[in-house]
Design a protein around this motif. Structure first.
Motif, PDB file in Angstrom:
ATOM      1  N   ILE A 184      50.938  28.512  29.271  1.00 55.06           N
ATOM      2  CA  ILE A 184      50.430  28.977  30.563  1.00 55.06           C
ATOM      3  C   ILE A 184      49.882  30.374  30.351  1.00 55.06           C
ATOM      4  O   ILE A 184      50.613  31.283  29.967  1.00 55.06           O
ATOM      5  CB  ILE A 184      51.541  29.008  31.623  1.00 55.06           C
ATOM      6  CG1 ILE A 184      52.109  27.612  31.833  1.00 55.06           C
ATOM      7  CG2 ILE A 184      51.013  29.576  32.934  1.00 55.06           C
ATOM      8  CD1 ILE A 184      53.318  27.578  32.756  1.00 55.06           C
ATOM      9  N   SER A 185      48.602  30.522  30.553  1.00 55.71           N
ATOM     10  CA  SER A 185      47.969  31.838  30.428  1.00 55.71           C
ATOM     11  C   SER A 185      46.840  31.907  31.449  1.00 55.71           C
ATOM     12  O   SER A 185      45.684  31.622  31.157  1.00 55.71           O
ATOM     13  CB  SER A 185      47.426  32.044  29.005  1.00 55.71           C
ATOM     14  OG  SER A 185      46.863  33.349  28.874  1.00 55.71           O
ATOM     15  N   SER A 186      47.219  32.257  32.662  1.00 61.29           N
ATOM     16  CA  SER A 186      46.269  32.270  33.776  1.00 61.29           C
ATOM     17  C   SER A 186      46.269  33.631  34.438  1.00 61.29           C
ATOM     18  O   SER A 186      47.254  34.367  34.383  1.00 61.29           O
ATOM     19  CB  SER A 186      46.633  31.196  34.804  1.00 61.29           C
ATOM     20  OG  SER A 186      46.609  29.911  34.221  1.00 61.29           O
ATOM     21  N   VAL A 187      45.153  33.932  35.060  1.00 60.96           N
ATOM     22  CA  VAL A 187      45.003  35.201  35.764  1.00 60.96           C
ATOM     23  C   VAL A 187      44.783  34.916  37.249  1.00 60.96           C
ATOM     24  O   VAL A 187      43.902  34.138  37.618  1.00 60.96           O
ATOM     25  CB  VAL A 187      43.814  36.010  35.208  1.00 60.96           C
ATOM     26  CG1 VAL A 187      43.618  37.285  36.033  1.00 60.96           C
ATOM     27  CG2 VAL A 187      44.056  36.364  33.744  1.00 60.96           C
ATOM     28  N   ILE A 188      45.625  35.522  38.076  1.00 62.41           N
ATOM     29  CA  ILE A 188      45.434  35.432  39.522  1.00 62.41           C
ATOM     30  C   ILE A 188      44.484  36.552  39.932  1.00 62.41           C
ATOM     31  O   ILE A 188      44.853  37.720  39.987  1.00 62.41           O
ATOM     32  CB  ILE A 188      46.775  35.559  40.269  1.00 62.41           C
ATOM     33  CG1 ILE A 188      47.740  34.463  39.812  1.00 62.41           C
ATOM     34  CG2 ILE A 188      46.549  35.470  41.776  1.00 62.41           C
ATOM     35  CD1 ILE A 188      49.108  34.537  40.467  1.00 62.41           C
ATOM     36  N   LYS A 189      43.250  36.188  40.188  1.00 66.27           N
ATOM     37  CA  LYS A 189      42.219  37.156  40.582  1.00 66.27           C
ATOM     38  C   LYS A 189      42.195  37.304  42.100  1.00 66.27           C
ATOM     39  O   LYS A 189      42.761  36.471  42.828  1.00 66.27           O
ATOM     40  CB  LYS A 189      40.858  36.677  40.070  1.00 66.27           C
ATOM     41  CG  LYS A 189      40.802  36.475  38.561  1.00 66.27           C
ATOM     42  CD  LYS A 189      39.442  35.929  38.144  1.00 66.27           C
ATOM     43  CE  LYS A 189      39.398  35.687  36.637  1.00 66.27           C
ATOM     44  NZ  LYS A 189      38.105  35.115  36.200  1.00 66.27           N
ATOM     45  N   PRO A 190      41.531  38.355  42.592  1.00 70.89           N
ATOM     46  CA  PRO A 190      41.446  38.512  44.054  1.00 70.89           C
ATOM     47  C   PRO A 190      40.904  37.275  44.751  1.00 70.89           C
ATOM     48  O   PRO A 190      41.350  36.917  45.842  1.00 70.89           O
ATOM     49  CB  PRO A 190      40.504  39.707  44.208  1.00 70.89           C
ATOM     50  CG  PRO A 190      40.740  40.523  42.977  1.00 70.89           C
ATOM     51  CD  PRO A 190      40.967  39.519  41.886  1.00 70.89           C
ATOM     52  N   ARG A 191      39.952  36.588  44.108  1.00 70.51           N
ATOM     53  CA  ARG A 191      39.383  35.385  44.715  1.00 70.51           C
ATOM     54  C   ARG A 191      40.380  34.227  44.765  1.00 70.51           C
ATOM     55  O   ARG A 191      40.157  33.250  45.470  1.00 70.51           O
ATOM     56  CB  ARG A 191      38.147  34.952  43.936  1.00 70.51           C
ATOM     57  CG  ARG A 191      36.920  35.805  44.225  1.00 70.51           C
ATOM     58  CD  ARG A 191      36.228  35.317  45.462  1.00 70.51           C
ATOM     59  NE  ARG A 191      35.041  36.102  45.768  1.00 70.51           N
ATOM     60  CZ  ARG A 191      34.198  35.804  46.737  1.00 70.51           C
ATOM     61  NH1 ARG A 191      34.416  34.751  47.484  1.00 70.51           N
ATOM     62  NH2 ARG A 191      33.144  36.559  46.976  1.00 70.51           N
ATOM     63  N   SER A 192      41.464  34.348  43.996  1.00 70.56           N
ATOM     64  CA  SER A 192      42.497  33.299  44.029  1.00 70.56           C
ATOM     65  C   SER A 192      43.444  33.475  45.210  1.00 70.56           C
ATOM     66  O   SER A 192      44.210  32.559  45.532  1.00 70.56           O
ATOM     67  CB  SER A 192      43.319  33.326  42.735  1.00 70.56           C
ATOM     68  OG  SER A 192      42.493  33.174  41.601  1.00 70.56           O
ATOM     69  N   LEU A 193      43.407  34.656  45.833  1.00 69.54           N
ATOM     70  CA  LEU A 193      44.307  34.934  46.948  1.00 69.54           C
ATOM     71  C   LEU A 193      43.779  34.299  48.224  1.00 69.54           C
ATOM     72  O   LEU A 193      42.575  34.135  48.406  1.00 69.54           O
ATOM     73  CB  LEU A 193      44.441  36.446  47.144  1.00 69.54           C
ATOM     74  CG  LEU A 193      44.816  37.253  45.899  1.00 69.54           C
ATOM     75  CD1 LEU A 193      44.841  38.733  46.225  1.00 69.54           C
ATOM     76  CD2 LEU A 193      46.164  36.797  45.358  1.00 69.54           C
TER      77      LEU A 193
END
Length: 245
Positions: A143-152
């Protein structure tokens, strides 16, 4: 009465006897037909139930079971998450790095694997974030994911130049308010499943652990914190988003 019956029988012609026999045979045939109809109906119902049960067992035997492991988190952080930045249009923007390992311990493949973060009241803080298209039985992936502002979870507002997207909060909010991490996936029959991990620990737990003198006890407690027990559910979980509260 017996004498009367004998007289009636003695007065009956062969034709009368044939009519009586045919009437009796018709009655017996009707009874047998009714019995066979009920028997056939019950047999059909049992066969249908047996087939349905066999189908359920077949589906259950091919269910995926996704289990995650997370690296140690900083005190007060949430399930292996850490603050990071990513570049967009030459700008460094805040984000949350999610790290860990996902294993499918089921006997069937896990399909369309996503995860999302939920607050303690059960409202989604992020949209579903893609993890893996397919994970076969007993396979694992990082698991190597980035929660970006657009994911919020965001809202749209009209600024006079068209609809503009705006987040309800920043990525760092996830580290503070995130309580559940939900891994969503499907089986080959398109049924949806969820593996749910909860924070469920006080913010100052690391200080409490340090106060324990026995190193082995400290190690076991930390291992439990970084490997929280999952809860498995069938179907969609936490359907409401943060902006619906």
């Amino acid at each position: 009465m017996a004498t009367g019956i004998i007289k009636i029988m003695s007065d009956m012609t062969i034709e009368n006897w044939l009519d009586l026999v045919l009437a009796l045979m018709a009655g017996i045939s009707a009874v047998v037909t009714a019995f066979m109809a009920v028997y056939t109906k019950n047999l059909a119902t049992e066969t249908k139930e047996s087939l349905a049960q066999a189908e359920r067992h077949h589906r259950e035997s091919l269910q995926p079971l996704s289990v995650a492991e997370f690296p140690p988190s900083a005190p007060g952080s949430f399930l292996g998450m850490a603050q990071t930045v990513y570049q967009e249009n030459g700008n460094d923007l805040p984000a949350i790095q999610v790290s860990g390992k996902l294993t499918n311990k089921g006997l069937g493949p896990a399909l369309e694997i996503y995860f999302y973060v939920v607050d303690i009241e059960g409202f989604r803080l992020t949209y579903p974030i893609f993890l893996q298209e397919t994970l076969g039985p007993h396979e694992e992936c990082l698991i190597s994911s980035v929660i970006k502002p657009r994911s919020l979870i965001g809202t749209y507002h009209n600024d006079g130049r068209g609809d503009t997207w705006r987040a309800n909060f920043g990525p760092e909010f996830i580290l503070i308010q995130g309580y559940y991490l939900v891994i969503s996936y499907k089986d080959i029959f398109e049924s949806e499943f969820s593996t749910i991990y909860a924070r469920g620990r006080p913010q100052n737990i690391e200080n409490d652990i340090k106060a324990i003198s026995d190193e082995e006890v400290r190690r076991k407690i930390r291992n439990t914190l970084h490997h929280p027990a999952p809860v498995f559910r069938k179907g969609t979980q936490f359907p409401k988003a943060y902006d619906e509260r």
